[in-house]
Design a protein around this motif. Sequence first.
Motif, short mmCIF file in Angstrom:
data_model
loop_
_atom_site.label_atom_id
_atom_site.label_comp_id
_atom_site.label_asym_id
_atom_site.label_seq_id
_atom_site.Cartn_x
_atom_site.Cartn_y
_atom_site.Cartn_z
N VAL A 1 0.84 -1.19 0.00
CA VAL A 1 0.00 0.00 0.00
C VAL A 1 0.87 1.25 0.00
CG1 VAL A 1 -1.65 1.30 1.39
CG2 VAL A 1 -1.90 -1.17 1.16
N ARG A 2 0.60 2.15 -0.91
CA ARG A 2 1.33 3.41 -0.97
C ARG A 2 0.55 4.51 -0.24
NH1 ARG A 2 3.69 3.32 -7.26
NH2 ARG A 2 4.28 1.11 -7.22
N ARG A 3 -0.49 5.01 -0.89
CA ARG A 3 -1.40 5.98 -0.28
C ARG A 3 -2.80 5.40 -0.30
NH1 ARG A 3 -0.10 11.66 -0.27
NH2 ARG A 3 2.15 11.92 -0.51
N ILE A 4 -3.61 5.76 0.70
CA ILE A 4 -4.98 5.27 0.72
C ILE A 4 -5.96 6.42 0.89
CG2 ILE A 4 -4.28 3.02 1.61
CD1 ILE A 4 -5.43 3.84 4.34
N ALA A 5 -7.17 6.20 0.39
CA ALA A 5 -8.28 7.12 0.60
C ALA A 5 -9.48 6.30 1.04
CB ALA A 5 -8.60 7.90 -0.67
N LEU A 6 -10.15 6.75 2.09
CA LEU A 6 -11.31 6.08 2.65
C LEU A 6 -12.51 7.00 2.44
CD1 LEU A 6 -9.65 4.99 6.03
CD2 LEU A 6 -9.69 3.72 3.87
N VAL A 7 -13.46 6.55 1.63
CA VAL A 7 -14.61 7.38 1.25
C VAL A 7 -15.86 6.80 1.90
CG1 VAL A 7 -15.89 8.37 -0.68
CG2 VAL A 7 -13.46 7.82 -0.97
N GLY A 8 -16.57 7.63 2.69
CA GLY A 8 -17.71 7.12 3.44
C GLY A 8 -17.29 5.96 4.32
N PRO A 9 -16.23 6.13 5.16
CA PRO A 9 -15.62 4.99 5.82
C PRO A 9 -16.39 4.54 7.06
CG PRO A 9 -14.51 6.97 6.52
CD PRO A 9 -15.53 7.39 5.49
N ILE A 10 -16.29 3.25 7.33
CA ILE A 10 -16.75 2.69 8.60
C ILE A 10 -15.64 1.80 9.13
CG2 ILE A 10 -19.18 2.77 7.98
CD1 ILE A 10 -19.02 -0.28 7.47
N GLN A 11 -15.73 1.51 10.43
CA GLN A 11 -14.87 0.49 11.03
C GLN A 11 -15.70 -0.73 11.37
OE1 GLN A 11 -11.59 1.53 13.86
NE2 GLN A 11 -10.83 0.58 11.99
N VAL A 12 -16.75 -0.53 12.14
CA VAL A 12 -17.74 -1.58 12.41
C VAL A 12 -19.12 -0.94 12.36
CG1 VAL A 12 -16.25 -3.06 13.81
CG2 VAL A 12 -17.52 -1.22 14.91
N PRO A 13 -20.15 -1.69 12.00
CA PRO A 13 -21.49 -1.12 11.98
C PRO A 13 -21.98 -0.78 13.38
CG PRO A 13 -21.39 -3.18 10.72
CD PRO A 13 -20.12 -3.08 11.51
#
Length: 256
Positions: free
Chosen positions: A104-116
Amino acid sequence: METPILEYDDAGAGEPVVLIHGLGGSANVWGAQRSTLSREFRVLCPDLPGCGRSKPAQGISIETLVDDIVAFLDHVDIASAHFAGHSLGSVIVQHLAVRYPGRVRRIALVGPIQVPTEAGLKGLRDRAQKARGGELTAIADATVQAGTAAQTQSERPELAAFVRELVMRQDPEAYARTCEALCALAPAAIDTLSCPTLVITGDQDPTAPPALARAIADRISGSRFAMLPACGHWAPIERARLVSTLLLEHYLGDNP
């Protein structure tokens, strides 16, 4: 069980960017971003198992979905890449980055969740049951109503219709199994991440509300947070140009 090779779109040339869609979506969620990013990067958009053109898998969990993406990277001979994930895709990207930091280089999290949330767990179980009962149209209607911004529904009905069509076209059993995979989800240890990270959410996102998304960003060292106006949970579609611009700037950044 053999990991399925995912069907995918592949556009552009340069450093690889992998865009992973969420529950109820397909590679087409990223159509606008693929067009923009492919001017500078090689952009790959896989369909997860049972979505779009990819065949369903017998067993689906977050672990198997991460394994599917790793197998996909190996299949296309990519050692490491930039990633973006929407919703469920953000979960996959988080776990991938924790388990395989070298890929993994760079990441983007769009509308992110961890757990519901508890309400989210109930909703996912209900959707799994409805999908198996042949009620994908009802799920699609509810997804549009609750998951897109009021402005999207009133001013851009064609975008709301696209979201509805994506959900209606899901494989019912794969959709149900993916809902159940989210119910069994354990949070990724994002506090350990060191890759440059961008977190994006909409100001009307009921799944990843700004406070929740910002809390996720705060747990990742050096991350950036962006909140999009008049936007629900389907940011890559509802705010396509703005999401494309944010991702392009993020991936072109100067940091390693």
